[in-house]
Write a protein that holds these residues in place. Structure first.
Motif, PDB file in Angstrom:
ATOM      1  N   THR A  73       0.835  -1.205   0.000  1.00 12.65           N
ATOM      2  CA  THR A  73       0.000   0.000   0.000  1.00 12.65           C
ATOM      3  C   THR A  73       0.870   1.255   0.000  1.00 12.65           C
ATOM      4  N   ASP A  74       2.036   1.206   0.642  1.00 17.74           N
ATOM      5  CA  ASP A  74       2.954   2.348   0.635  1.00 17.74           C
ATOM      6  C   ASP A  74       3.389   2.649  -0.791  1.00 17.74           C
ATOM      7  N   LEU A  75       3.698   1.614  -1.548  1.00 20.28           N
ATOM      8  CA  LEU A  75       4.104   1.800  -2.936  1.00 20.28           C
ATOM      9  C   LEU A  75       2.956   2.392  -3.748  1.00 20.28           C
ATOM     10  N   ARG A  76       1.767   1.876  -3.551  1.00 21.67           N
ATOM     11  CA  ARG A  76       0.598   2.423  -4.256  1.00 21.67           C
ATOM     12  C   ARG A  76       0.394   3.885  -3.895  1.00 21.67           C
ATOM     13  N   ALA A  77       0.631   4.233  -2.629  1.00 18.51           N
ATOM     14  CA  ALA A  77       0.492   5.626  -2.193  1.00 18.51           C
ATOM     15  C   ALA A  77       1.535   6.515  -2.865  1.00 18.51           C
ATOM     16  N   LEU A  78       2.778   6.050  -2.938  1.00 16.72           N
ATOM     17  CA  LEU A  78       3.822   6.824  -3.611  1.00 16.72           C
ATOM     18  C   LEU A  78       3.446   7.086  -5.067  1.00 16.72           C
ATOM     19  N   MET A 122       5.057   6.348   6.336  1.00  9.38           N
ATOM     20  CA  MET A 122       5.839   6.809   5.192  1.00  9.38           C
ATOM     21  C   MET A 122       6.677   8.047   5.534  1.00  9.38           C
ATOM     22  N   GLU A 123       6.131   8.908   6.358  1.00 10.19           N
ATOM     23  CA  GLU A 123       6.885  10.098   6.771  1.00 10.19           C
ATOM     24  C   GLU A 123       8.072   9.687   7.639  1.00 10.19           C
ATOM     25  N   LYS A 124       7.830   8.747   8.554  1.00  9.50           N
ATOM     26  CA  LYS A 124       8.908   8.244   9.416  1.00  9.50           C
ATOM     27  C   LYS A 124      10.015   7.597   8.591  1.00  9.50           C
ATOM     28  N   ALA A 125       9.649   6.953   7.480  1.00  7.12           N
ATOM     29  CA  ALA A 125      10.626   6.308   6.593  1.00  7.12           C
ATOM     30  C   ALA A 125      11.314   7.316   5.672  1.00  7.12           C
ATOM     31  N   GLY A 126      10.881   8.570   5.716  1.00  3.83           N
ATOM     32  CA  GLY A 126      11.504   9.602   4.891  1.00  3.83           C
ATOM     33  C   GLY A 126      11.068   9.569   3.430  1.00  3.83           C
ATOM     34  N   LEU A 127       9.875   9.026   3.165  1.00  2.99           N
ATOM     35  CA  LEU A 127       9.405   8.883   1.790  1.00  2.99           C
ATOM     36  C   LEU A 127       8.466   9.991   1.348  1.00  2.99           C
ATOM     37  N   ILE A 128       7.768  10.582   2.298  1.00  2.00           N
ATOM     38  CA  ILE A 128       6.861  11.683   1.976  1.00  2.00           C
ATOM     39  C   ILE A 128       7.042  12.785   3.005  1.00  2.00           C
ATOM     40  N   ARG A 129       6.552  13.958   2.637  1.00  2.00           N
ATOM     41  CA  ARG A 129       6.476  15.044   3.614  1.00  2.00           C
ATOM     42  C   ARG A 129       5.078  15.636   3.552  1.00  2.00           C
ATOM     43  N   VAL A 176       6.223  13.609  -2.370  1.00  2.00           N
ATOM     44  CA  VAL A 176       7.220  12.546  -2.308  1.00  2.00           C
ATOM     45  C   VAL A 176       8.586  13.200  -2.117  1.00  2.00           C
ATOM     46  N   THR A 177       9.403  12.625  -1.261  1.00  2.00           N
ATOM     47  CA  THR A 177      10.731  13.185  -0.992  1.00  2.00           C
ATOM     48  C   THR A 177      11.728  12.778  -2.085  1.00  2.00           C
ATOM     49  N   PRO A 178      12.818  13.523  -2.194  1.00  2.00           N
ATOM     50  CA  PRO A 178      13.870  13.120  -3.139  1.00  2.00           C
ATOM     51  C   PRO A 178      14.386  11.707  -2.861  1.00  2.00           C
ATOM     52  N   ARG A 179      14.444  11.313  -1.592  1.00  2.00           N
ATOM     53  CA  ARG A 179      14.890   9.951  -1.249  1.00  2.00           C
ATOM     54  C   ARG A 179      13.975   8.906  -1.878  1.00  2.00           C
ATOM     55  N   ALA A 180      12.677   9.119  -1.803  1.00  2.00           N
ATOM     56  CA  ALA A 180      11.725   8.172  -2.394  1.00  2.00           C
ATOM     57  C   ALA A 180      11.893   8.107  -3.902  1.00  2.00           C
ATOM     58  N   VAL A 181      12.087   9.256  -4.533  1.00  2.00           N
ATOM     59  CA  VAL A 181      12.294   9.291  -5.980  1.00  2.00           C
ATOM     60  C   VAL A 181      13.566   8.526  -6.335  1.00  2.00           C
ATOM     61  N   GLU A 182      14.608   8.730  -5.541  1.00  2.00           N
ATOM     62  CA  GLU A 182      15.889   8.064  -5.818  1.00  2.00           C
ATOM     63  C   GLU A 182      15.782   6.546  -5.714  1.00  2.00           C
ATOM     64  N   ILE A 183      15.166   6.043  -4.639  1.00  2.96           N
ATOM     65  CA  ILE A 183      15.079   4.583  -4.515  1.00  2.96           C
ATOM     66  C   ILE A 183      14.150   3.992  -5.569  1.00  2.96           C
ATOM     67  N   GLY A 184      13.116   4.741  -5.931  1.00  8.78           N
ATOM     68  CA  GLY A 184      12.219   4.277  -6.991  1.00  8.78           C
ATOM     69  C   GLY A 184      12.924   4.245  -8.333  1.00  8.78           C
ATOM     70  N   GLN A 185      13.695   5.300  -8.610  1.00 11.50           N
ATOM     71  CA  GLN A 185      14.416   5.364  -9.880  1.00 11.50           C
ATOM     72  C   GLN A 185      15.484   4.277  -9.961  1.00 11.50           C
ATOM     73  N   THR A 186      16.160   4.032  -8.861  1.00  7.99           N
ATOM     74  CA  THR A 186      17.199   2.995  -8.843  1.00  7.99           C
ATOM     75  C   THR A 186      16.599   1.622  -9.154  1.00  7.99           C
ATOM     76  N   PHE A 187      15.440   1.344  -8.565  1.00 10.34           N
ATOM     77  CA  PHE A 187      14.817   0.032  -8.742  1.00 10.34           C
ATOM     78  C   PHE A 187      14.076  -0.077 -10.073  1.00 10.34           C
ATOM     79  N   PHE A 188      13.226   0.916 -10.364  1.00 12.85           N
ATOM     80  CA  PHE A 188      12.351   0.825 -11.533  1.00 12.85           C
ATOM     81  C   PHE A 188      12.937   1.467 -12.783  1.00 12.85           C
ATOM     82  N   GLY A 189      14.012   2.252 -12.633  1.00 10.50           N
ATOM     83  CA  GLY A 189      14.607   2.936 -13.783  1.00 10.50           C
ATOM     84  C   GLY A 189      14.966   2.016 -14.934  1.00 10.50           C
ATOM     85  N   PRO A 190      15.631   0.886 -14.666  1.00 10.67           N
ATOM     86  CA  PRO A 190      15.961  -0.013 -15.778  1.00 10.67           C
ATOM     87  C   PRO A 190      14.718  -0.544 -16.507  1.00 10.67           C
TER      88      PRO A 190
END
Length: 147
Positions: free
Chosen positions: A30-35, A71-78, A93-107
């Protein structure tokens, strides 16, 4: 029916990939769906709010609060107060969330773009119309089933 079966297989694979991403980062699916929802709302030029998120995810306000706290505690949203309506929170969405998403889903995104580059503009338009139509059909079905 072959196309329907292929679409179902793709949905299963994407769901498994999303679950893998969530587990890898200690998230709920659900966190991923929220992001995704918050990112899509931002891309559409709209305000992402807890109410919108609850509506999109079909969860109640208590569940939204727990989700956002996690999600806020995990640093994914503000969350910030809406300057025009201090009773309302805006979500981003925080830059950290964008970065981990891009690293995983970018390819996968890059591979998908590469596949689409093999189609001409008219074919891409047909693909878009098909996907929009299926997405609409799913949304109608969800509403009809009481979700």
């Amino acid at each position: 029916m072959q196309t329907v079966h292929r679409l179902r297989a793709l949905a299963v694979e994407l769901n498994l990939l999303g679950t893998e991403f969530a587990h890898m980062h200690g998230l709920h699916t659900t966190d991923l769906r929220a992001l995704i929802c918050i990112l899509d709302t931002e891309r559409a030029g709209l305000d992402a709010t807890p109410g919108l998120l609850g509506s999109q995810l079909a969860i109640n306000s208590a569940s939204v609060t727990a989700l956002l706290d996690r999600m806020e505690k995990a640093g994914l949203i503000r969350r910030t107060r809406d300057p025009d309506d201090r009773r309302r929170s805006l979500l981003a969405v925080t830059p950290r969330a964008v970065e981990i998403g891009q690293t995983f889903f970018g390819p996968l995104i890059a591979s998908t773009i590469e596949v689409l580059d093999g189609f001409d503009a008219a074919e891409r338009d047909s693909i878009s119309r098909f996907l929009d139509g299926v997405n609409h059909a799913v949304a109608v079905e969800r509403r009809g089933s009481g979700q």
